[in-house]
Design an enzyme around this catalytic site. Structure first.
Site, PDB file in Angstrom:
ATOM      1  N   GLN A   4      -0.644 -10.151  -8.230  1.00 37.56           N
ATOM      2  CA  GLN A   4      -1.446  -8.928  -8.120  1.00 37.56           C
ATOM      3  C   GLN A   4      -0.943  -7.857  -9.076  1.00 37.56           C
ATOM      4  OE1 GLN A   4      -0.606  -6.612  -4.676  1.00 37.56           O
ATOM      5  NE2 GLN A   4      -2.566  -5.545  -4.667  1.00 37.56           N
ATOM      6  N   GLY A   5      -1.733  -7.540 -10.083  1.00 35.31           N
ATOM      7  CA  GLY A   5      -1.307  -6.544 -11.068  1.00 35.31           C
ATOM      8  C   GLY A   5      -2.016  -5.216 -10.878  1.00 35.31           C
ATOM      9  N   TYR A   6      -1.571  -4.466  -9.914  1.00 34.77           N
ATOM     10  CA  TYR A   6      -2.128  -3.125  -9.694  1.00 34.77           C
ATOM     11  C   TYR A   6      -1.148  -2.054 -10.182  1.00 34.77           C
ATOM     12  CZ  TYR A   6      -5.768  -4.894  -6.412  1.00 34.77           C
ATOM     13  OH  TYR A   6      -6.835  -5.528  -5.831  1.00 34.77           O
ATOM     14  N   SER A   7       0.057  -2.045  -9.600  1.00 31.35           N
ATOM     15  CA  SER A   7       0.998  -0.947  -9.840  1.00 31.35           C
ATOM     16  C   SER A   7       1.486  -0.897 -11.282  1.00 31.35           C
ATOM     17  CB  SER A   7       2.232  -1.101  -8.949  1.00 31.35           C
ATOM     18  OG  SER A   7       1.853  -1.204  -7.612  1.00 31.35           O
ATOM     19  N   GLU A  49      -7.128  -5.808   3.773  1.00 26.45           N
ATOM     20  CA  GLU A  49      -5.713  -5.977   3.490  1.00 26.45           C
ATOM     21  C   GLU A  49      -4.884  -5.276   4.560  1.00 26.45           C
ATOM     22  OE1 GLU A  49      -4.587  -4.512  -0.380  1.00 26.45           O
ATOM     23  OE2 GLU A  49      -2.467  -4.793   0.094  1.00 26.45           O
ATOM     24  N   SER A  71       2.221   3.069   0.992  1.00 26.86           N
ATOM     25  CA  SER A  71       3.440   3.439   1.732  1.00 26.86           C
ATOM     26  C   SER A  71       3.054   4.082   3.064  1.00 26.86           C
ATOM     27  CB  SER A  71       4.275   4.419   0.914  1.00 26.86           C
ATOM     28  OG  SER A  71       3.707   5.717   0.998  1.00 26.86           O
ATOM     29  N   ASN A  72       3.996   4.083   3.989  1.00 28.81           N
ATOM     30  CA  ASN A  72       3.681   4.655   5.303  1.00 28.81           C
ATOM     31  C   ASN A  72       3.396   6.153   5.222  1.00 28.81           C
ATOM     32  OD1 ASN A  72       4.194   2.055   6.002  1.00 28.81           O
ATOM     33  ND2 ASN A  72       5.326   2.576   7.858  1.00 28.81           N
ATOM     34  N   GLU A  73       3.966   6.825   4.224  1.00 25.35           N
ATOM     35  CA  GLU A  73       3.639   8.245   4.051  1.00 25.35           C
ATOM     36  C   GLU A  73       2.162   8.382   3.666  1.00 25.35           C
ATOM     37  OE1 GLU A  73       6.440   6.863   2.703  1.00 25.35           O
ATOM     38  OE2 GLU A  73       7.824   7.790   4.137  1.00 25.35           O
TER      39      GLU A  73
END
Ligand SMILES: Cc1cc2nc3c(=O)[nH]c(=O)nc-3n(C[C@H](O)[C@H](O)[C@H](O)COP(=O)(O)OP(=O)(O)OC[C@H]3O[C@@H](n4cnc5c(N)ncnc54)[C@H](O)[C@@H]3O)c2cc1C
Lengths: 383, 374
Positions: free
Chosen positions: A123-126, A242, A366-368
């Site tokens: 998966q190339g997102y970030s 997801e 992230s959870n934030e």
């Protein structure tokens, strides 16, 4: 073709359990690391022959066509027996996207190859500048004849060094008025001169993720999924799917099982404080499963999930972390030691579980970020 | 001198000590040195041990008439904090607290004392044993006719040490003996820890060892030395936590997402403040505990003070290093960024000599026992 959904839950559970217990290789149970494909290939073959690679896909595409309730059972049994998820980014992420947005040709070509693992996906997102702010991505793709030409860099690409293909978000219109516009969803082969993969070592010494550099790499225009410049909306459509997957109780349940056998073996349950904390964790997992079932039922009724699904991920990942912290506590003076710790006839790799739990609050949004979503989209707080 | 003059001149001593140790570590490469040593196999640097000895580090808590500096545990804590800041792998706390802690109480005239203070050798202390379920168990290791049989577990600094101070049982009670590292019939099973250091599991089969001390005094001295080391490990965790927090604070000031530094998001700001408060509370608590241990002689009073320090320091270090990873995002999960080294070292120091839950229990039990005695 079996209609699994017609079975009672108990019958289905029994069937799945029997298959795993009889067929899953003992040496692969509770693998502490992400395996390369070669390591689990013989298991994947069995699963493929049985038609069980893609439990969630509709039967017409080669999946098991499980409804949400059955799917939950399937994952529970998988975790219970310590069955590795395998190289499932194709099945979990790119497959559903192709099923939903792909052309007939794309479905016919890619889906069988995902099931057989002829193609292995990453998966190339970030990107370095696009983590939580994913829409900030800069990797460019420009049309050149029948191809897209790709330039830029992806990072944190899990198992890219053992993948044949990458599904990626790329910028196709740098002049779009908003960051979120002008992004497209592309499939690209990794095995070409313009793609360079460098592994990144994690703090526990594993090489599970990579940097991927694109220097005039090419992919056919046919490998655009959905409309040009509409990749962001599509990727978002996948997110709720997801998030229920990433918010499923499985990781925490599995860790809880390991904690229980380890703590019992080490005599940690003699301590009433430890018992209380174990009970807390166990109830956190149980009640999370109840909440999860509520969302799963929604899916089962054919409804789409709202932003509130984020609460599953927040709860279960933090619970997973607490469980692995309890394992360390139960390990006492072995709490800093790497590798499996033996108790009776079970062996538990305490630190591997701890390390595995750490990034679950970072990836998948992230959870934030999940809390930001909940506070705005669900609680309606201003800002 | 007035009372305040004495106090401030003591603090001046500690400040100078802190500066000299910090400079020494910084000149040697700070935390990069820890990374290099880990990558080279997880040992420590004997040359650094000698330099630390020159600065008076190992003898800091040894009385002056026994060849030390006589500055007490508070000064040991200053050193330990500096060790923690650069996650130095040298056996500083285990030497000040355990090996010298035992020798100075049981056999202050032994020639190994001077060698330890001089940084010429290091000795690992072996006293715990592993039971069949893998957890700590009662000691069964025997010493008879000059030879050891049995085993010891969780020996810190076992690799690279010149010998072992082993607490064993003989017919008429406990005994402290010295076994050389290359002694016959000694097998060392190495277990690697998260920070690359290792713990030794020793097994002795008729291993020759020299008696250093015997009788009940051995166990009293052991308990005292363990209490000292526990409190010093707490100080090491305080230094580690402070540095981990600083690294994180720098990061959230510079990392940008959504076109601004992530440190501008209020949730991140509050998180950072909580970690900072946690750090300050731990520092104050641990420093006070070490000072109290210096002015207290009753082992029954000193032990729960050490527990208080370790409980606080472990709780703080766990929270700070784990949140630090979270605030770094994915880069925090890489080996390339230093913050992971701090997380890993915190795991090791937390497990050593009892974690926070363990020490809270000890502290409470001591408090109850004291209440019952009154
Ligand atoms: C083990 C692992 C595997 C991964 N695998 C993949 C993969 O296969 N493919 C892929 O594309 N990516 C992958 N990722 C990347 C992952 O998606 C990103 O790490 C994630 O999006 C966070 O981005 P970041 O790491 O840049 O952190 P940042 O976005 O820089 O965040 C740093 C910290 O700031 C917080 N923060 C950021 N913005 C806000 C805000 N607005 N409000 C409050 N807090 C905020 C974050 O929550 C975090 O705590 C993986 C990451 C990990 C750790």
């Amino acid at each position: 073709m079996t209609d699994w959904n017609a079975m009672t839950d108990a019958e289905f559970r029994k069937e799945v359990r029997q298959f795993f217990e009889a067929e899953y290789p003992e040496e692969l149970r509770h693998l502490p690391h992400r395996p390369k494909f070669a390591e689990i290939e013989h298991w994947h073959r069995k699963l493929h022959a049985k038609g069980w690679v893609a439990p969630a896909w509709p039967a017409e595409f080669g999946g098991m066509g499980l409804n949400a309730a059955k799917l939950l059972i399937f994952y529970e049994e998988q975790q219970r027996w310590g069955v590795n998820r395998g190289r499932d980014m194709g099945v979990q992420m790119v497959g559903p996207l192709i099923i939903k947005f792909g052309t007939q040709e794309q479905k016919d070509y890619w889906l069988p190859r995902i099931l057989s693992c002829e193609d292995i996906w990453c998966q190339g997102y970030s990107e370095p500048g696009a983590g939580s702010d994913l829409a900030n991505l800069r990797t460019r793709a420009e049309i050149d004849g029948d191809d897209f030409v790709i330039n830029g860099q992806k990072i944190w690409t899990t198992m890219a060094h053992d993948a044949t293909h990458i599904f990626m978000l790329v910028r196709t219109d740098p002049d779009a008025p908003k960051k979120q516009q002008g992004i497209s969803f592309l499939l690209a082969p990794m095995d070409q001169p313009g793609v360079e993969v460098r592994t990144i070592t994690t703090l526990s010494g594993e090489t599970e993720f990579c940097e991927v550099f694109f220097d005039n790499a090419r992919t056919s225009r046919e490998n655009l999924v959905g409309e040009l410049n509409k990749g962001w909306t599509m990727a978002k459509a996948l997110l709720s799917f997801e998030r229920i997957f990433i918010g499923s109780p499985s990781l925490a349940q599995n860790a809880l099982g390991q904690l229980e056998s380890f703590a019992r073996g080490r005599g940690a349950f003699d301590d009433p404080v430890f018992r209380d904390r174990f009970a807390q964790a166990a109830l956190d997992v149980e009640d999370h499963a109840a909440l999860y079932a509520r969302f799963a039922d929604q899916l089962k009724r054919g409804e789409t999930l709202g932003a509130d699904v984020s609460m599953l991920k927040i709860w279960v990942t933090e619970c997973f972390q607490r469980i692995t912290e309890l394992m360390i506590e139960a390990a006492g003076p072995d709490g800093g030691s790497i590798g499996p710790l033996q108790v009776g006839n079970v062996s538990v790799d305490v630190l591997a579980s701890f390390y595995k739990a750490r990034p679950t609050t970072i990836y998948g949004g992230s959870n934030e970020i999940q809390r930001n979503i909940l506070s705005k989209a669900v609680l309606g707080l201003p800002g | 001198m007035t009372q305040t003059d004495i106090l401030s001149s003591e603090q001046e001593d500690l400040r100078l000590l802190r500066e000299s140790v910090r400079t020494l570590f910084e000149r040697a490469g700070g935390s990069d040195r820890a990374r290099q040593l880990r990558d080279a196999g997880g040992g420590f640097d004997p040359e650094m041990v000698r330099e630390l000895a020159e600065a008076g580090v190992f003898g800091v808590a040894v009385p002056e008439d026994q060849g030390g500096l006589g500055m007490g545990l508070a000064a040991g804590g200053v050193i330990a904090e500096e060790v923690g800041r650069v996650i130095a792998p040298e056996p500083v706390v285990s030497t000040i607290g355990l090996s010298l802690g035992l020798l100075r109480r049981l056999c202050p005239d032994h020639p190994k004392m001077a060698q330890l203070i001089g940084g010429e050798i290091s000795l690992a202390v072996a006293w715990q044993e592993r039971g069949p379920d893998g957890a700590p168990a009662d000691a069964t290791c025997r010493y008879a006719d000059g030879k050891l049989t049995g085993g010891k577990a969780w020996v810190v600094g076992a690799i690279g040490s010149h010998g072992f101070l082993v607490v064993a049982e003989q017919d008429d009670g406990p005994v402290l003996v010295l076994a050389e590292a290359d002694a016959q019939g000694l097998v060392i099973d190495k277990r690697t820890q998260a920070d690359g250091s290792s713990l030794g599991e020793l097994s002795f089969s008729g291993t020759p060892a020299a008696e250093l001390a015997s009788s009940g005094a051995v166990l009293t001295a052991l308990a005292e030395a363990v209490a000292d080391a526990t409190a010093l490990a707490a100080a090491e965790l305080v230094g580690l936590s402070e540095r981990a927090f600083e690294i994180t604070l720098d990061y959230i000031k510079t990392r940008e997402q959504f076109d601004k530094p992530i440190g501008s998001f209020q949730v991140i700001q509050h998180r950072a403040v909580d970690l900072n408060v946690m750090c300050e509370v731990a520092q104050a608590g641990v420093r006070e505990a070490l000072a109290q241990m210096d002015s207290e002689t009753d082992p029954k009073v000193r032990a729960p003070i050490a527990s208080r320090a370790k409980a606080r320091a472990v709780t703080a270090a766990k929270k700070i290093t784990r949140d630090a990873i979270q605030l770094h995002g994915a880069v925090g999960y890489t080996d390339e960024f230093d913050i992971g080294l701090y997380l890993n070292r915190a795991l090791v120091l937390s497990a050593w000599l009892g974690d926070d839950a363990y020490h809270r229990r000890i502290w409470f039990e001591a408090r109850e026992a004291e209440g019952a005695a009154q």
